[in-house]
Design an enzyme around this catalytic site. Structure first.
Site, PDB file in Angstrom:
ATOM      1  N   HIS A   1     -27.827  18.272  67.532  1.00  0.00           N
ATOM      2  CA  HIS A   1     -26.597  17.983  67.566  1.00  0.00           C
ATOM      3  C   HIS A   1     -25.940  19.303  68.381  1.00  0.00           C
ATOM      4  CE1 HIS A   1     -22.255  17.332  67.380  1.00  0.00           C
ATOM      5  NE2 HIS A   1     -22.662  15.959  66.982  1.00  0.00           N
TER       6      HIS A   1
ATOM      7  N   ARG B   1     -14.575  17.272  71.117  1.00  0.00           N
ATOM      8  CA  ARG B   1     -14.845  17.168  72.387  1.00  0.00           C
ATOM      9  C   ARG B   1     -14.045  16.008  73.172  1.00  0.00           C
ATOM     10  NH1 ARG B   1     -20.343  17.071  73.130  1.00  0.00           N
ATOM     11  NH2 ARG B   1     -20.711  16.883  70.706  1.00  0.00           N
TER      12      ARG B   1
END
Length: 502
Positions: free
Chosen positions: A284, A307
């Protein structure tokens, strides 16, 4: 006291109260065990290994068929990694989505995300992906309508062509909301028996039939439990010196979001299960580097929703990637740069949010601020290159230019005229070992398969312990979805299996 500090404390208070409530469910009100004894070979109960969302979804489905459930969890508390999930659960098409998407869009996004893995076991993978995506809408409906979980807020995460990742509008993280709802249901059902601090040591098999498990709890005494078995015991991302070292030695030095514990796949290969994609480990791109303990190998995940709601990534004050690309691509874009630490191996990257992004993800950000993982600051404090980079991004958001990195969805970013004094929220992040796509191969019925793809009778699998669903990369929001879809299928299959043998 500042406003964001007050919000942070409020968020933490809610989290603490919810944790206490979960503890009350599990400890203060122990569950009534089913009548059959552990060693009763004719027992009509089902055995579930693992109490994350996959195990709880299977248990819920079994209980709906009036099948007694014995659930074994090796940790001291239930919930697994699922309870920590913070970005949401995918589903399409649903009434909550802001835009209607084509029926095959989610399927195609998942195939695209799987990458080169689709070149092998192609038809089998396509079947698993079809099941995952086809039943995604009903998974959301099941949780929202039958389990009363709020999933009304939807975001678009990396690798997705549409907004389809659902979470609630309130302060409660989606993983916690879903897991606590299912645990509450188990607590209220006398047919459910949850046993924590109990590790399975062996899968029992007679001829070609799995007949149960051997397990040991805190007293160390080994016992046998008989009945059909659903394995939902999670992945091996925390098994740094075991399976991870065996299949991905290049990642051993990376920090991880997983607690250190052995993977359970060897228990299943011992009875003939086939392994697939064991070298496919998801790194990740955004795990927080805690300023108070930067060398800790265990990292707190910076949720992808940061994000998805508009946040950007900077290295030396400069953007370098489309933040909504797949996790694999974003992580690779970071790791092509020299690492800034080798123990653990990590990079120095900033995740930056404006006030609009903060407002849309404030339950997350307030908690991160309280934990010291993010702070409120100004663009001037981000470095000499940051203002120019954020100006270019803001221009793309405003539609006056095309984003250099191809980003087309900016969600709730609202800062269109940045200045050195513009308020932003920032945290330091680094890539982390997060999820293992590999595991035991299952079919569309959640049956665990042998090398020749024949099912192992009496054995099912769901969740991260399995492989073949995600290929080379997992889309954000598809972990919880996989748990619900294949967990429910496994529960239905075991209920039918027991009915046939009664």
């Amino acid at each position: 006291m500042s406003r964001y500090r007050t919000l942070a404390i409020t968020t933490l208070s809610i989290f603490v109260l919810l944790t206490a409530y979960l503890y009350k469910i599990h400890i203060a009100h122990p569950m009534t065990p089913p009548v059959p004894a552990d060693n009763d070979m004719s027992a009509r109960h089902a055995i579930i290994v693992g109490s994350g969302l996959a195990g709880l979804s299977a248990a819920s489905q079994l209980l709906s068929h009036r099948v007694p459930v014995i659930l074994l969890e090796r940790a001291a508390k239930p919930g697994g990694n699922s309870i920590k999930a913070s970005s949401g659960i995918n589903g399409a098409p649903t009434a909550y989505q802001p835009a209607t998407e084509p029926l095959d869009a989610f399927y195609l996004d998942t195939v695209r995300s799987a990458g080169h893995a689709m070149k092998t076991l192609t038809a089998h993978r396509e079947g698993l992906i079809d099941t995952l995506t086809e039943y995604s809408a009903s998974a959301i409906e099941w949780l929202a309508n039958e389990k009363s979980v709020d999933l009304s807020k939807v975001a678009q995460l990396g690798g997705h062509s549409y907004a389809r990742t659902h979470r609630g509008k309130g302060q409660t993280p989606p993983g916690f909301a879903i897991v606590s709802a299912l645990l509450k249901e188990m607590k209220e059902n006398p047919l459910a028996d949850l046993r924590t601090s109990c590790s399975v040591t062996k899968v029992l098999r007679s001829s070609q039939l799995v007949t149960g498990v051997e397990y040991a709890c805190e007293d160390g005494q080994k016992k046998e439990l008989h009945g059909p078995v659903i394995f939902a015991s999670g992945g091996f991302g925390g098994d740094a010196n075991g399976l991870l070292a065996q299949y991905r030695p290049d990642l051993v030095g990376y920090p991880s979001t997983n607690d250190p514990r052995p993977g359970t796949q060897p228990l299943l290969t011992a009875v003939g299960a086939k392994l697939v994609d064991m070298d496919q480990v998801q790194v990740h791109p955004t795990g927080f580097v805690d300023p108070a303990n930067p060398a800790s190998p265990l990292k707190f995940l910076a949720a992808e929703v940061l994000r998805g709601e508009g946040g950007v990534l900077l290295i030396d004050g400069k953007r370098f990637v489309n933040e909504l690309d797949t996790r694999e691509h974003v992580a690779n874009a970071i790791t092509t740069n020299p690492s800034t630490s080798d123990a653990p191996k990590q990079w120095t990257v900033q995740i930056v949010l404006d006030e609009g992004t903060y407002s849309s993800a404030k339950s997350h950000v307030d908690f991160y601020i309280f934990k010291g993982l993010m702070k409120k600051t100004t663009i001037a404090e981000l470095g000499s290159n940051a203002l120019e980079s954020i100006e270019q991004y803001a221009s793309a958001v405003a539609g006056t230019s095309v984003d250099t990195f191809g980003r087309t969805s900016f969600a709730n970013w609202s800062l269109t005229h940045p200045t050195p004094d513009s308020v932003v929220y920032v945290g330091a992040i680094t890539p982390v070992v997060h999820f293992t796509m590999g595991g035991v191969l299952i079919n569309q019925k959640s049956e665990v398969l042998q090398e020749e793809h024949q099912r192992i009778e009496g054995l099912w699998g769901a969740g991260e312990v399995t492989g073949g669903v995600h290929g080379g990369n997992r889309l954000g929001g598809s972990s919880l979805l996989e748990c619900v879809v294949f967990g429910r299928i496994a529960g239905d299959q075991v209920a039918g299996y027991l009915k046939e043998r009664s």
